[in-house]
Design a protein around this motif. Structure first.
Motif, PDB file in Angstrom:
ATOM      1  N   ASN A  19       0.820  -1.212   0.000  1.00 20.22           N
ATOM      2  CA  ASN A  19       0.000   0.000   0.000  1.00 20.22           C
ATOM      3  C   ASN A  19       0.855   1.263   0.000  1.00 20.22           C
ATOM      4  O   ASN A  19       0.419   2.321  -0.452  1.00 20.22           O
ATOM      5  CB  ASN A  19      -0.923   0.013   1.227  1.00 20.22           C
ATOM      6  N   ASN A  20       2.079   1.168   0.546  1.00 16.16           N
ATOM      7  CA  ASN A  20       2.933   2.356   0.649  1.00 16.16           C
ATOM      8  C   ASN A  20       3.883   2.513  -0.537  1.00 16.16           C
ATOM      9  O   ASN A  20       4.748   3.384  -0.537  1.00 16.16           O
ATOM     10  CB  ASN A  20       3.739   2.307   1.946  1.00 16.16           C
ATOM     11  N   ASP A  21       3.730   1.653  -1.518  1.00 15.02           N
ATOM     12  CA  ASP A  21       4.642   1.661  -2.667  1.00 15.02           C
ATOM     13  C   ASP A  21       4.183   2.713  -3.679  1.00 15.02           C
ATOM     14  O   ASP A  21       3.711   2.398  -4.767  1.00 15.02           O
ATOM     15  CB  ASP A  21       4.659   0.267  -3.305  1.00 15.02           C
ATOM     16  N   ASP A  22       4.321   3.999  -3.311  1.00 13.54           N
ATOM     17  CA  ASP A  22       3.819   5.080  -4.149  1.00 13.54           C
ATOM     18  C   ASP A  22       4.690   5.360  -5.366  1.00 13.54           C
ATOM     19  O   ASP A  22       4.274   6.072  -6.281  1.00 13.54           O
ATOM     20  CB  ASP A  22       3.679   6.380  -3.324  1.00 13.54           C
ATOM     21  N   ASP A  23       5.899   4.836  -5.400  1.00 16.06           N
ATOM     22  CA  ASP A  23       6.809   5.125  -6.517  1.00 16.06           C
ATOM     23  C   ASP A  23       6.595   4.179  -7.696  1.00 16.06           C
ATOM     24  O   ASP A  23       7.184   4.378  -8.765  1.00 16.06           O
ATOM     25  CB  ASP A  23       8.268   5.036  -6.049  1.00 16.06           C
ATOM     26  N   ALA A  24       5.806   3.148  -7.519  1.00 17.86           N
ATOM     27  CA  ALA A  24       5.604   2.180  -8.599  1.00 17.86           C
ATOM     28  C   ALA A  24       4.845   2.834  -9.751  1.00 17.86           C
ATOM     29  O   ALA A  24       3.771   3.415  -9.555  1.00 17.86           O
ATOM     30  CB  ALA A  24       4.839   0.969  -8.073  1.00 17.86           C
ATOM     31  N   THR A  25       5.385   2.737 -10.943  1.00 17.82           N
ATOM     32  CA  THR A  25       4.753   3.337 -12.121  1.00 17.82           C
ATOM     33  C   THR A  25       3.709   2.376 -12.676  1.00 17.82           C
ATOM     34  O   THR A  25       4.009   1.210 -12.947  1.00 17.82           O
ATOM     35  CB  THR A  25       5.800   3.633 -13.211  1.00 17.82           C
ATOM     36  N   PRO A  26       2.472   2.845 -12.861  1.00 12.73           N
ATOM     37  CA  PRO A  26       1.434   1.955 -13.390  1.00 12.73           C
ATOM     38  C   PRO A  26       1.648   1.668 -14.879  1.00 12.73           C
ATOM     39  O   PRO A  26       2.287   2.439 -15.590  1.00 12.73           O
ATOM     40  CB  PRO A  26       0.143   2.740 -13.156  1.00 12.73           C
ATOM     41  N   THR A  27       1.106   0.565 -15.332  1.00 10.34           N
ATOM     42  CA  THR A  27       1.111   0.215 -16.752  1.00 10.34           C
ATOM     43  C   THR A  27      -0.221   0.648 -17.357  1.00 10.34           C
ATOM     44  O   THR A  27      -1.284   0.357 -16.797  1.00 10.34           O
ATOM     45  CB  THR A  27       1.286  -1.302 -16.939  1.00 10.34           C
ATOM     46  N   ILE A  28      -0.158   1.326 -18.506  1.00 11.29           N
ATOM     47  CA  ILE A  28      -1.373   1.820 -19.156  1.00 11.29           C
ATOM     48  C   ILE A  28      -1.632   0.994 -20.402  1.00 11.29           C
ATOM     49  O   ILE A  28      -0.788   0.917 -21.302  1.00 11.29           O
ATOM     50  CB  ILE A  28      -1.243   3.314 -19.507  1.00 11.29           C
ATOM     51  N   LEU A  29      -2.815   0.353 -20.457  1.00  8.33           N
ATOM     52  CA  LEU A  29      -3.183  -0.487 -21.591  1.00  8.33           C
ATOM     53  C   LEU A  29      -4.464   0.028 -22.238  1.00  8.33           C
ATOM     54  O   LEU A  29      -5.391   0.456 -21.544  1.00  8.33           O
ATOM     55  CB  LEU A  29      -3.414  -1.934 -21.126  1.00  8.33           C
ATOM     56  N   ASN A  30      -4.515  -0.027 -23.554  1.00  9.03           N
ATOM     57  CA  ASN A  30      -5.738   0.310 -24.285  1.00  9.03           C
ATOM     58  C   ASN A  30      -6.611  -0.936 -24.350  1.00  9.03           C
ATOM     59  O   ASN A  30      -6.213  -1.956 -24.910  1.00  9.03           O
ATOM     60  CB  ASN A  30      -5.390   0.807 -25.688  1.00  9.03           C
ATOM     61  N   LEU A  31      -7.798  -0.869 -23.764  1.00  9.06           N
ATOM     62  CA  LEU A  31      -8.704  -2.018 -23.745  1.00  9.06           C
ATOM     63  C   LEU A  31      -9.437  -2.207 -25.069  1.00  9.06           C
ATOM     64  O   LEU A  31     -10.131  -3.207 -25.246  1.00  9.06           O
ATOM     65  CB  LEU A  31      -9.734  -1.852 -22.617  1.00  9.06           C
TER      66      LEU A  31
END
Length: 1335
Positions: free
Chosen positions: A1258-1270
C-alpha cells in the motif's frame, strides 16, 4: 371554527403571491363574534405601472378597508394595526425560472468540477435533437483537493474491522451515519484560502460547498466554511446542513440552489419590509413565510431552496383542513388548484404526503416538499390547432401578457374559452384591467380571435362546426389533459380515482369542477367559501414547522433499537428547543418521528412515520409500519430481506391555531330539510352559457353566494358568484350551500353521442385516453415488479395495439422500444393464428420474433370482446439476468445468441388462466444452462416476480380497454384507433413532402461501425403523396460478434428519428411508419440470422442507425454514437465444477457529447438518441461496491469545432479496491470519429484505458502503473488498485468554424428554454415521468 390568536383590534394578513394574481385576506376579531371582520383583496401579481410590489399593495388596500383611511403608495405602510403577516411567495421560483439569482460559486471535491453539469446524465426531452436543458446555477467552480472514502461497501468480499483499524490509523473515523470513513486527503487550507481569495476578488460573496460523503463526514466542509466566513463571504451553503442525505448530485444542486436563491429571498424581504415602518424590524409585527413542506417559518429561517412551492403549499393546507371529513367517512380528497398560471394536483387522506427529491426549472432539489404536481398551465394554458388536433398547453400566456381577454395583447387561452362560453361573467369579475386598472375582461377581442381560429379549423377539417362547439372543444380537451395525470397520480398510490372527493380551489377551478369530476367518475365536489383564495386562507390555518434530520446506516432490529432511540431523543430535544425559542409552550408543541426505510439491496426508501399504539403511545414497531406502507405502495413485501435505516427525521410542529372542524359534513347532517332555490325569485341575473348536453342556454340563473342561505339547494344548470370566484353548476348536477362551503353532487348527465366519424376534438381526447391506458399499465408494472431495473430504473415499456398488431400507444418513451413491440405482437399473431384464447398470455424475447436483446422479455396478452380479439396489450421489461456466459446477460464478447442467455420465440406463460411455473424454469434456467460455458438465469425468482408483474400490467390494460369500450362502444374505439394512426401518418407525410422540396432526388448517407462494417441508407421521397423508401442496400453483412441488430430495433431507430424530425407532439404509433417502405438486405448486420449474437446491436448499432438516418436528412452532426456499456462484478459459474459462485454485478451506461445542428451547439455529458439511462450517484456507487470514483468530468475539447460546436464527452475514472473483479466494456466510436456536418469538424473518438497498478504494498507510491488500451470491446480480471478510465466520444460540429458568430449560442438556447419553460411542481408524478423518460 378557527380561533385566530391576534392581539385585540389588530389584523392578521395572509398573502399568496401567485404567478398571475396575488390573493390577500385579512382577519380581525374572533370568528362567530360580532367583532369579527374579514377583508379580501385580489390583484395582479405584476402591474409595474401602478405598484412595485403586489403583497405590499394588498396590505395597503386591506388597511384602507379596515380603517377607512387613505395610505398613499409613496409612503411607508404603518404596521401598528398588523399583528402578523404570513406569506407564500413565488420569489424563489421566479428567480430560479428566470435565472436571476445571486452570483455564486461552488467548491467541490477534486475530480468532480463538472458533476452537477452532468447531473444524472439524462436529457430532459428525448426527441429534442438540440438537447436543450437549463444550465447550472453557479458561475464558477473550484476543486478542493480533499477525499474521503467509505470502508466496507455493501458488496465487499474482503471486510475489515474498522474499530481495530481506527486505533492504529487516525485517518479512520466513524461518520454521523455510523459508516466508517478513511480520510485519503485532508484539504490544504493555505491553498483553499488562495482559491477563496480569487473568488472574493472576482466579486463573489455567496458560495456553496459540496464535498464527497459530507452527509456523514462534514468536517472538511466546516473547515472551509469557517475560513470563508473569516474572509468576508456573506452567504455560505454547506451541503451537509442544507440536506444531510446521501447522493452527492441532488445534495450539491440543493446547496447551490440555496446559495443562489437565499440571498434573493433576503433582498426581497428587505425590500418588502422597507415598504413599511419599522414594525417588522423591531418585532412588533410577526412576519412568517410558508415553506414547500406546508409549514410556516419565521422570516429569519426562510431559505431559498425550501421556498419553491411556498405558494401552492398554503392551498394544500387549506383544502386538507376544510374538505377532509376526519370525524365522518374519511374519504380521501384530491386537491385541484386551478389558477391563472398553473393547475396543481395533490392528495390528502389525513396525512400530508411529502416527496424528498424534485426537479423544478431543471434544478434537482433534495428537501421535504408536499407532493404537489403541476398537471397543466391553468387558465393561461394557450390554445392551438395543430396537425388536425385540438391542443391545450403546455405553453402559458402567464400573467403578462396573460390571456387575450386581459387587454394586454395576449394569445387565446383557457380563460378566454370560459369567457366566450359564458362561464366567466365580466360583470362579476374584478375590473382590474386596462391602463387605469378599471376595465373589465375584453369579450370583443376574444370573439374576434375565436372567429379567426374557427374559420381555420373548419377549412382544414372540411367541417361546419359552430363557434360554440369549437370553443367548448378546447374546454373538453383541457379537462382531459388535466384528468390524465390525476388518474396516474392516484392509481400510482394504489387508489381508485373515483373513490375520492374533489376539493376545488383557485380562481379558475370553479369553471371546470363538474367537468373534471365527471370525467374522473367522482360524484362529490367541495368548494370552501374562500376557494379562489384558498392558498392565502390556508396560511391562516398552517402551523410553524422546524425539522432536523441526520443520515443513518443502521439495520432495523433489536440490536440497533437502543442506538436509534438515543439518536431520536437527541433530535427531538433539538427540535423542541428551537420551537421553545420561537415562543411555543409545551402544550403547543408536537413532534413527529420518521425513519427513512428501505429493503436491503433496493433503492426505494419510504419515509415511515412512527406508529401509535392503541393506547395512544408511540410504538417502536417501525418494521410493521414500513411493511404495511410498502404493501400499500407496491402490492407486496420482501420478507427475506432486512430493512435498512437511511435517515432519521424529526418534524417539530408549533400549533398557531386552535382549530375546530372546518368541514361541511356535520352541518349537512344537521339539516332537517333543504331549501330548494327558486330561480325566478332568488337569481341575481341570467347569463347565456353553453353546455355540451343542452347547447347554449340564454336563461341560466346567476346567484350571488352571499344571498343564498345555508341549507339552500341549487339545481344545475346555474352559476354561483362570489367576490372572487365563479362556480359553474352543470346540468344534472346540484349544489348544496352551507355556512362555509358549496358541496356539489355530480350526476352522470347525458353525454354527447360520439360516432365513428373523425372529430378533431374527440381525436385529442382519445389520444389522451389511449396514452393513459399505456401509462397506467406502466404504473402497475412499476408497483408490482421487484427488480431494480424495472421498479427503480423503469427500464420497460407498456403498449396498446390494434387487432392487426399495429401500435396504438406506447409509454413510457424508451426510444429503443418504440415501434419494436409491434413486430413481437405481429409475430405471435401469425404464429398462433386461431389458437389464442381468453386466459392466454405469451412470453417472448427472441430477436427473430420481434425482440430487441434477450434481457428484454415481452409479455403479450390478447384483449377479447364477445369472443373475438379486438386489441392486444404488451409489456417489455429488462430483466437483470437470463443466463448466458456472464452475469447480467450483457457479454461484450459473445459470438452466438445462446451465449447471451435464454432465447424464447414463443411460450404461453399463462394458458387458460393457469400460470406455467415449470415452463418458465425450463425456458429461463434449464435450456440456457445446457449450452457449453453457459449458466441458466442467476435470478429465477426475481424473473418470475417480474414476469407476474408484467402479466398484471397487461391485465390492467385489458380492464381499461374494456372500460373504454363500455363507455364509447367497440366500433367507436376502434375507429379512433385508426383515426389516430392516420393522424400520425399525415404528420409524417407532411414532413417528407417538405424534405422532398428541399432535397431533389435521393438522399444518401452512410457510416461505419468500428470493425469497418458499413451501414448505408438511401431515401427516395415521393413529393406528391409524402411516401418514402428507406433502403439499406449496401449495408455490410452480419458479423461474428454481437453488434448484429434485429430488424425491429432498426424500425425503432427510424421511428425515433422521424419523431425528432417532425418536431411536433404527434402520437407515436404504427401510423408514423405507414408512409415508409423500409428495405433491409437479408443476412446483413441489420437483419441477421437467428443464431447471431445481438446484445451490442441493441445498445451500439442502434445508435449508429440514428446517426446514419439523421446524416441522410442533414439534420445534425453525429452524437457520441454509443452507450458505453460498463459492467463489473464477481461470481458466476465455476468452469471446472459448474457450481454457481456467489457474487454481485454492476451495470451502467455512460454519457457523451451530442451533435451540433443548424442552429445549436451540442450538449456535453448527456445520453443521446436510443438511450437515456441515468447514472448511479457517486456516493451510492461507493457505498454499494468496492470502488473509488476518482473522476467524473467533461472531456474538454472532445466535441468537434464548427460554427456550432459539438458537445464534449466525459471522463470516468474508477479504481477497484479488491482483486478478482471482472470488468467488461462494450462500446463503439473508438475507431471512427463522430462525423461533423456542413463543414463542421468531427468529434474525438472515445478511448478505454486499463491503468494497471504495479504496487507491491500500500505504501509503494513510486511504482509506475502500466497503461493499456482495452479497445472498444473487452473483458478482463482487475486486481486491487487497478483503474478503468473511460473517455467517451464527443459530438460532431456543424458548419464551418470561420462562420462562427461571437454570440454564445448555448447561452441563447438556455435563455430560450427558460423563457418557454412552464413552472412545474414536479412531485411524485413529475419524478416518475422524469425517470421513465430517462430509462
Amino acid at each position: 371554527m378557527t380561533t385566530i390568536q391576534n392581539e385585540k383590534g389588530k389584523l392578521m394578513i395572509c398573502i399568496d403571491r401567485g404567478g398571475t394574481f396575488t390573493d390577500c385576506i385579512g382577519f380581525r376579531g374572533t370568528p362567530g363574534q360580532s367583532d369579527y371582520e374579514e377583508y379580501v383583496i385580489k390583484l395582479l401579481s405584476e402591474d409595474p405601472s401602478n405598484y412595485k410590489d403586489a403583497p405590499t399593495e394588498g396590505i395597503r388596500r386591506i388597511l384602507e378597508l379596515a380603517t377607512k383611511k387613505s395610505y398613499p403608495r409613496d409612503q411607508p405602510v404603518p404596521t401598528d394595526l398588523l399583528a402578523s403577516v404570513r406569506m407564500g411567495t413565488t420569489v424563489a421560483t421566479n428567480a430560479l425560472l428566470e435565472r436571476k439569482g445571486e452570483h455564486c460559486a461552488l467548491l467541490i471535491t477534486k475530480g468532480f468540477k463538472d458533476l452537477l453539469t452532468i447531473g444524472n446524465q439524462s436529457r430532459p426531452k428525448i426527441f429534442d435533437l438540440s438537447v436543450t436543458k437549463p444550465d447550472v446555477l453557479y458561475q464558477d467552480v473550484i476543486e478542493v483537493d480533499e477525499r474521503v472514502i467509505l470502508l466496507n461497501s455493501a458488496a465487499t468480499s474482503e471486510p475489515i474491522d474498522p474499530q481495530t483499524l481506527s486505533k492504529e490509523d487516525s485517518h479512520v473515523v466513524q461518520g454521523i451515519s455510523g459508516d466508517w470513513i478513511r480520510i485519503l486527503q485532508k484539504p490544504d487550507m493555505d491553498k483553499v484560502k488562495k482559491q477563496l481569495q480569487g473568488l472574493f476578488n472576482d466579486g463573489y460573496r455567496s458560495i456553496a460547498i459540496c464535498l464527497m460523503h459530507s452527509y456523514t463526514f462534514p468536517e472538511h466542509e466546516r473547515q472551509i466554511s469557517d475560513l470563508a466566513k473569516s474572509m468576508g463571504f456573506t452567504h455560505i451553503s454547506l451541503s451537509h446542513q442544507v440536506i444531510p442525505m446521501i447522493k452527492m448530485v441532488p445534495r450539491g444542486t440543493s446547496a447551490t440552489a440555496d446559495a443562489y436563491l437565499t440571498p434573493c429571498i433576503q433582498k426581497y424581504i428587505q425590500g418588502f419590509t422597507g415598504g413599511f415602518d419599522n414594525g417588522f424590524e423591531n418585532g412588533n409585527t410577526q412576519l412568517q413565510f410558508m415553506q414547500s413542506d406546508g409549514g410556516l417559518v419565521p422570516v429569519s429561517h426562510f431559505s431559498g431552496f425550501r421556498a419553491i412551492l411556498s405558494g401552492p403549499a398554503g392551498g394544500v393546507v387549506g383544502y386538507a383542513l376544510t374538505s377532509f371529513e376526519s370525524e365522518l367517512d374519511r374519504t380521501p380528497v384530491i386537491g385541484f388548484d386551478m389558477g391563472g398560471t398553473s393547475t396543481d394536483v395533490s392528495r390528502y387522506d389525513g396525512m400530508y404526503e411529502h416527496v424528498f427529491e424534485t426537479t423544478t426549472a431543471g434544478v434537482t432539489i433534495q428537501a421535504p416538499q408536499l407532493d404537489i404536481n403541476t398537471v397543466a398551465a391553468g387558465g393561461g394554458s394557450m390554445l392551438f390547432f395543430e396537425n388536425g388536433m385540438f391542443v391545450v398547453g403546455p405553453q402559458s400566456a402567464g400573467a403578462h401578457p396573460g390571456p387575450a381577454c386581459y387587454r394586454k395583447g395576449g394569445p387565446l387561452a383557457v380563460s378566454d374559452a370560459n369567457l366566450f362560453l359564458g362561464r366567466l361573467l365580466p360583470d362579476y369579475f374584478p375590473k382590474i384591467f386596462g391602463p387605469n386598472e378599471n376595465e373589465s375582461l375584453d369579450i370583443n377581442v376574444v370573439q374576434e380571435k375565436f372567429n379567426k381560429l374557427a374559420k381555420q379549423i373548419n377549412q382544414e377539417t372540411g367541417e361546419t362546426k359552430s363557434l360554440d362547439e369549437i370553443v367548448y372543444g378546447f374546454i373538453k380537451v383541457a379537462n382531459e389533459t388535466m384528468c390524465r395525470p390525476i388518474r396516474a397520480l392516484t392509481e400510482a398510490k394504489g387508489h381508485d380515482t373515483s373513490n375520492h372527493t374533489l376539493a376545488v380551489f383557485g380562481g379558475a377551478g370553479g369553471q371546470h369542477a363538474c367537468g373534471i369530476a365527471r370525467n374522473l367518475g367522482i360524484n362529490k365536489i367541495i368548494l370552501y367559501r374562500h376557494s379562489s383564495i384558498l392558498s392565502a386562507f390556508g396560511l391562516a390555518l398552517a402551523d410553524v414547522v422546524h425539522e432536523v434530520q441526520e443520515p443513518c446506516a443502521e439495520t432495523l432490529g433489536e440490536s440497533s433499537l437502543l442506538i436509534l432511540q438515543q439518536r431520536v431523543a437527541n433530535l427531538v430535544k433539538s427540535c423542541n428547543n428551537e420551537l421553545q425559542r420561537q415562543g411555543f409552550e409545551e402544550s403547543q408543541r408536537k413532534t413527529e418521528v420518521y425513519l427513512n426505510l428501505r429493503y436491503d439491496g433496493t433503492d426505494c426508501a419510504l419515509m415511515t412515520l412512527q406508529p401509535i399504539t392503541s393506547s395512544g403511545d408511540p410504538s417502536w414497531d417501525f418494521e410493521t409500519a414500513f411493511v404495511q406502507l410498502y404493501k400499500q405502495e407496491f402490492g407486496f413485501s420482501l420478507t427475506d430481506r432486512s430493512i435498512v435505516v437511511d435517515d432519521i427525521r424529526i418534524r417539530g410542529i408549533g400549533k398557531t391555531m386552535n382549530q375546530e372542524d372546518l368541514t361541511p359534513g356535520k352541518e349537512i347532517n344537521s339539516y332537517q330539510q333543504l331549501h330548494i332555490v327558486d330561480a325566478e325569485k332568488e337569481q341575481s341575473s341570467q347569463a347565456s352559457v353553453y353546455f355540451e348536453s343542452t347547447g347554449r342556454l340564454d336563461d341560466v340563473p346567476v346567484y350571488k353566494l352571499a344571498n343564498l342561505v345555508p341549507g339552500s339547494k341549487v339545481e344545475g344548470p346555474a352559476m354561483i358568484i362570489d367576490a372572487t370566484a365563479t362556480v359553474v353548476i352543470e346540468p344534472s348536477c346540484s349544489a348544496l350551500i352551507t355556512s362555509q362551503h358549496i358541496t356539489i353532487t355530480v350526476g352522470k348527465g347525458e353525454k354527447k353521442k360520439v360516432t365513428t366519424k373523425l372529430e378533431p376534438i374527440q381525436l385529442s381526447i382519445f389520444s389522451h385516453r389511449f396514452m393513459s391506458i399505456a401509462e397506467q399499465m406502466g404504473r402497475t408494472l412499476q408497483k408490482t415488479s421487484i427488480s431494480t431495473n424495472i421498479k427503480e430504473r423503469l427500464d420497460f415499456s407498456c403498449a396498446l395495439f390494434g387487432a392487426d398488431g399495429g401500435l396504438v400507444a406506447n409509454a413510457p418513451h424508451i426510444p429503443v422500444h418504440l415501434g419494436a413491440l409491434s413486430h413481437a405482437v405481429t409475430y405471435q399473431m401469425n404464429y398462433y393464428k386461431d389458437d389464442l384464447h381468453e386466459g392466454d398470455v405469451i412470453m417472448t424475447n427472441h430477436p427473430a420474433a420481434g425482440g430487441s436483446h434477450l434481457p428484454d422479455i415481452t409479455i403479450i396478452t390478447p384483449v377479447f370482446h364477445q369472443g373475438k380479439i379486438v386489441f392486444f396489450v404488451a409489456s417489455r421489461g429488462h430483466h437483470a439476468d437470463i443466463g448466458g456466459i456472464s452475469p447480467g446477460s450483457m457479454p461484450p464478447h459473445s459470438k452466438e445468441l445462446y451465449q447471451e442467455g435464454a432465447a424464447i420465440k414463443s411460450f404461453k406463460i399463462v394458458s387458460g388462466g393457469r400460470f406455467d411455473g415449470e415452463g418458465v424454469k425450463k425456458h429461463l434456467y434449464d435450456i440456457p444452462g445446457s449450452y457449453p460455458g453457459c449458466s441458466g438465469t442467476r435470478l429465477l425468482q426475481d424473473n418470475i416476480s417480474d414476469l407476474k408483474a408484467q402479466i398484471a400490467a397487461n391485465q390492467k390494460g385489458i380492464t381499461l380497454v374494456e372500460r373504454l369500450i363500455d363507455e364509447y362502444s367497440l366500433e367507436v374505439v376502434q375507429a379512433y384507433m385508426l383515426h389516430i394512426r392516420r393522424n400520425a401518418e399525415s404528420a409524417v407525410r407532411n414532413l417528407l413532402k417538405q424534405v422532398a422540396k428541399q432535397h431533389q432526388g435521393r438522399l444518401e448517407g452512410q457510416d461505419s461501425m468500428d470493425d469497418g462494417t458499413v451501414i448505408k441508407l438511401s431515401v427516395t421521397i415521393n413529393e406528391d403523396d409524402g411516401s418514402a423508401v428507406f433502403d439499406f442496400d449496401g449495408t455490410g453483412p452480419e458479423v461474428y460478434g454481437n453488434t448484429n441488430t434485429p430488424e425491429s430495433v432498426c424500425h425503432s431507430a427510424i421511428i425515433y428519428c422521424i419523431r425528432c424530425l417532425v418536431d411536433q407532439n404527434i402520437p407515436l404509433n404504427s401510423g408514423c411508419l405507414e408512409p415508409i417502405d423500409i428495405r433491409i438486405p437479408p443476412s446483413s448486420i441489420l437483419s441477421p440470422s437467428e443464431s447471431c449474437a445481438v446484445v451490442g446491436g441493441n445498445v451500439l448499432t442502434s445508435q449508429r442507425i440514428c446517426d446514419v438516418v439523421l446524416k441522410t436528412f442533414g439534420a445534425c452532426a453525429a452524437s457520441q454514437g454509443c452507450c458505453n456499456n460498463l459492467t463489473f462484478g464477481k461470481g458466476g459459474r465455476n468452469e471446472e465444477t459448474g457450481e454457481a459462485l456467489p457474487g454481485w454485478g454492476y451495470y451502467e451506461t455512460i454519457a457523451g457529447g451530442s451533435g451540433a445542428g443548424p442552429t445549436w451547439d451540442g450538449q456535453s455529458g448527456v445520453h443521446t438518441h436510443m438511450t437515456n439511462t441515468r447514472i448511479t450517484d457517486p456516493e451510492i456507487l461507493e457505498k454499494r461496491y468496492p470502488v473509488v470514483l476518482r473522476e467524473f468530468s467533461i472531456r474538454k475539447g472532445s466535441g468537434g469545432q464548427g460554427k456550432y460546436k459539438g458537445g464534449d464527452g466525459v471522463i470516468r475514472d474508477i479504481e477497484f479496491l479488491e482483486s478478482g473483479i471482472q470488468v467488461s466494456i462494450l462500446s463503439e466510436r473508438r475507431v471512427f470519429q463522430p462525423y461533423g456536418l456542413a463543414g463542421g469538424e468531427n468529434g474525438q473518438a472515445g478511448m478505454n484505458l486499463w491503468i494497471r497498478s504495479n504496487k507491491k504494498t500500500n505504501n509503494d507510491d513510486d511504482a509506475t502503473p502500466t497503461i493499456l488500451n482495452l479497445s472498444g470491446k473487452n473483458s478482463a480480471p482487475f486486481k486491487k488498485g487497478d483503474r478503468i478510465v473511460i473517455k467517451t466520444p464527443g459530438g460532431g460540429g456543424y458548419g464551418h468554424q470561420q462562420q462562427s458568430s461571437s454570440s454564445d449560442t448555448r447561452q441563447q438556447q438556455q435563455e430560450r428554454t427558460l423563457r418557454h419553460h412552464i413552472v412545474k411542481a414536479s412531485g411524485s408524478l413529475g419524478a416518475y415521468k422524469e425517470i421513465s423518460e430517462s430509462a
